[in-house]
Each structure stands twice: as structure tokens, then as C-alpha cells.
Design a protein around this motif. Structure first.
Motif, PDB file in Angstrom:
ATOM      1  N   LEU A  82     -22.260  32.678   1.317  1.00 27.01           N
ATOM      2  CA  LEU A  82     -21.806  33.818   2.101  1.00 27.01           C
ATOM      3  C   LEU A  82     -22.510  33.916   3.450  1.00 27.01           C
ATOM      4  CD1 LEU A  82     -19.932  36.299   2.012  1.00 27.01           C
ATOM      5  CD2 LEU A  82     -21.816  37.567   0.998  1.00 27.01           C
ATOM      6  N   PHE A  83     -23.821  33.658   3.474  1.00 26.64           N
ATOM      7  CA  PHE A  83     -24.579  33.888   4.703  1.00 26.64           C
ATOM      8  C   PHE A  83     -25.012  32.625   5.438  1.00 26.64           C
ATOM      9  CE2 PHE A  83     -25.440  37.754   2.142  1.00 26.64           C
ATOM     10  CZ  PHE A  83     -24.871  38.665   3.008  1.00 26.64           C
ATOM     11  N   MET A  84     -25.027  31.482   4.802  1.00 27.37           N
ATOM     12  CA  MET A  84     -25.605  30.300   5.425  1.00 27.37           C
ATOM     13  C   MET A  84     -24.589  29.192   5.734  1.00 27.37           C
ATOM     14  SD  MET A  84     -28.699  31.177   5.642  1.00 27.37           S
ATOM     15  CE  MET A  84     -29.970  32.155   4.911  1.00 27.37           C
ATOM     16  N   THR A  85     -23.345  29.369   5.357  1.00 26.69           N
ATOM     17  CA  THR A  85     -22.360  28.308   5.607  1.00 26.69           C
ATOM     18  C   THR A  85     -21.152  28.891   6.334  1.00 26.69           C
ATOM     19  OG1 THR A  85     -21.132  28.620   3.542  1.00 26.69           O
ATOM     20  CG2 THR A  85     -23.045  27.176   3.457  1.00 26.69           C
ATOM     21  N   PRO A  86     -20.338  28.032   6.921  1.00 22.28           N
ATOM     22  CA  PRO A  86     -19.128  28.518   7.591  1.00 22.28           C
ATOM     23  C   PRO A  86     -17.991  28.850   6.620  1.00 22.28           C
ATOM     24  CG  PRO A  86     -19.329  26.146   7.885  1.00 22.28           C
ATOM     25  CD  PRO A  86     -20.572  26.613   7.192  1.00 22.28           C
ATOM     26  N   TYR A  87     -18.239  28.740   5.338  1.00 21.68           N
ATOM     27  CA  TYR A  87     -17.189  28.992   4.347  1.00 21.68           C
ATOM     28  C   TYR A  87     -17.166  30.441   3.863  1.00 21.68           C
ATOM     29  CZ  TYR A  87     -17.195  23.927   4.240  1.00 21.68           C
ATOM     30  OH  TYR A  87     -17.131  22.616   4.589  1.00 21.68           O
ATOM     31  N   TRP A  88     -17.876  31.337   4.529  1.00 24.17           N
ATOM     32  CA  TRP A  88     -17.978  32.710   4.037  1.00 24.17           C
ATOM     33  C   TRP A  88     -16.639  33.427   4.049  1.00 24.17           C
ATOM     34  CZ3 TRP A  88     -16.934  36.881   7.204  1.00 24.17           C
ATOM     35  CH2 TRP A  88     -16.845  36.624   8.572  1.00 24.17           C
ATOM     36  N   VAL A  89     -15.754  33.123   5.003  1.00 20.51           N
ATOM     37  CA  VAL A  89     -14.450  33.784   5.042  1.00 20.51           C
ATOM     38  C   VAL A  89     -13.631  33.389   3.819  1.00 20.51           C
ATOM     39  CG1 VAL A  89     -12.283  34.002   6.306  1.00 20.51           C
ATOM     40  CG2 VAL A  89     -14.438  33.963   7.550  1.00 20.51           C
ATOM     41  N   GLN A  90     -13.605  32.105   3.501  1.00 19.42           N
ATOM     42  CA  GLN A  90     -12.861  31.645   2.328  1.00 19.42           C
ATOM     43  C   GLN A  90     -13.457  32.221   1.038  1.00 19.42           C
ATOM     44  OE1 GLN A  90     -13.956  29.591   4.747  1.00 19.42           O
ATOM     45  NE2 GLN A  90     -12.134  28.594   5.570  1.00 19.42           N
ATOM     46  N   LEU A  91     -14.786  32.324   1.003  1.00 22.03           N
ATOM     47  CA  LEU A  91     -15.436  32.886  -0.179  1.00 22.03           C
ATOM     48  C   LEU A  91     -15.048  34.353  -0.374  1.00 22.03           C
ATOM     49  CD1 LEU A  91     -17.475  32.423  -2.489  1.00 22.03           C
ATOM     50  CD2 LEU A  91     -19.230  33.300  -0.954  1.00 22.03           C
ATOM     51  N   LEU A  92     -15.037  35.114   0.704  1.00 22.44           N
ATOM     52  CA  LEU A  92     -14.647  36.524   0.598  1.00 22.44           C
ATOM     53  C   LEU A  92     -13.172  36.653   0.203  1.00 22.44           C
ATOM     54  CD1 LEU A  92     -16.535  38.218   3.566  1.00 22.44           C
ATOM     55  CD2 LEU A  92     -17.072  38.297   1.133  1.00 22.44           C
ATOM     56  N   GLN A  93     -12.323  35.783   0.758  1.00 19.87           N
ATOM     57  CA  GLN A  93     -10.910  35.819   0.392  1.00 19.87           C
ATOM     58  C   GLN A  93     -10.724  35.484  -1.088  1.00 19.87           C
ATOM     59  OE1 GLN A  93      -9.312  33.037   3.204  1.00 19.87           O
ATOM     60  NE2 GLN A  93      -8.878  34.618   4.738  1.00 19.87           N
ATOM     61  N   LEU A  94     -11.423  34.468  -1.556  1.00 13.19           N
ATOM     62  CA  LEU A  94     -11.333  34.080  -2.957  1.00 13.19           C
ATOM     63  C   LEU A  94     -11.847  35.189  -3.868  1.00 13.19           C
ATOM     64  CD1 LEU A  94     -10.734  31.872  -5.051  1.00 13.19           C
ATOM     65  CD2 LEU A  94     -13.087  31.081  -4.732  1.00 13.19           C
ATOM     66  N   THR A  95     -12.983  35.779  -3.498  1.00 11.60           N
ATOM     67  CA  THR A  95     -13.552  36.865  -4.293  1.00 11.60           C
ATOM     68  C   THR A  95     -12.602  38.060  -4.351  1.00 11.60           C
ATOM     69  OG1 THR A  95     -15.761  36.165  -3.630  1.00 11.60           O
ATOM     70  CG2 THR A  95     -15.559  38.365  -4.554  1.00 11.60           C
ATOM     71  N   ALA A  96     -12.021  38.417  -3.218  1.00  7.19           N
ATOM     72  CA  ALA A  96     -11.080  39.538  -3.186  1.00  7.19           C
ATOM     73  C   ALA A  96      -9.855  39.235  -4.039  1.00  7.19           C
ATOM     74  CB  ALA A  96     -10.668  39.842  -1.749  1.00  7.19           C
ATOM     75  N   MET A  97      -9.359  38.003  -3.968  1.00  6.66           N
ATOM     76  CA  MET A  97      -8.182  37.648  -4.762  1.00  6.66           C
ATOM     77  C   MET A  97      -8.484  37.701  -6.256  1.00  6.66           C
ATOM     78  SD  MET A  97      -5.115  36.978  -4.404  1.00  6.66           S
ATOM     79  CE  MET A  97      -3.821  36.580  -5.521  1.00  6.66           C
TER      80      MET A  97
END
Length: 85
Positions: free
Chosen positions: A21-36
Motif C-alpha cells: 500500500l505505501f511502498m510500491t506503485p501498486y497501491w491503487v490496484q490493491l485498494l481497488q481489489l480490496t474494495a471489490m
């Protein structure tokens, strides 16, 4: 043993999640996946409750249940007293 395993797995998941979430550029995808996943979980349970409510037959009226109990009590009293029906 299972409890400690759950504690360790939970801590590892928290650390990995925080790192992504905080150290990689994949945080947007992680938040989208978590929300889904959260939406699927909540509305999946809601759909299951709705399906259960829609397909469960209504209970018998209390009057019908009372009538059945009275009939059973009469049968038991007749059997106890030895009186043929």
C-alpha cells in the motif's frame, strides 16, 4: 497451535499489505481489489439472506400448532387411561 498460526499469518498479511500500500506503485490496484472483495462479501451475504428469505416457507399459524398439540394430548390421555378410540 492453530491460534498462534493464525496470529503469525495475520501479522504477515498486515505487513505485506502495508508494504504494498505505501511502498510500491501498486497501491491503487490493491485498494481497488480490496474494495471489490469487500463489496462482493457484503452484497454476497445480503443476496444469500434474501434468497433464504424468499425460499423458506412461512411457519404454520399458531392456531394450527395448538390444534395438533391438543390432538396429541387427547391421544396420550386415551392411551394412558386404556380407553380405545
Amino acid at each position: 497451535m492453530v491460534g498462534w498460526g493464525l496470529v503469525v499469518v495475520s501479522i504477515v498479511v498486515i505487513v505485506v499489505y502495508g508494504y504494498i500500500l505505501f511502498m510500491t506503485p501498486y497501491w491503487v490496484q490493491l485498494l481497488q481489489l480490496t474494495a471489490m472483495i469487500a463489496v462482493l462479501g457484503v452484497f454476497g451475504i445480503l443476496a444469500w439472506i434474501g434468497y433464504t428469505l424468499a425460499t423458506t416457507p412461512p411457519p404454520k399459524p399458531i392456531e394450527e400448532i395448538e390444534k395438533e398439540i391438543e390432538e396429541e394430548l387427547k391421544k396420550l390421555e386415551q392411551e394412558k387411561s386404556g380407553t380405545p378410540s
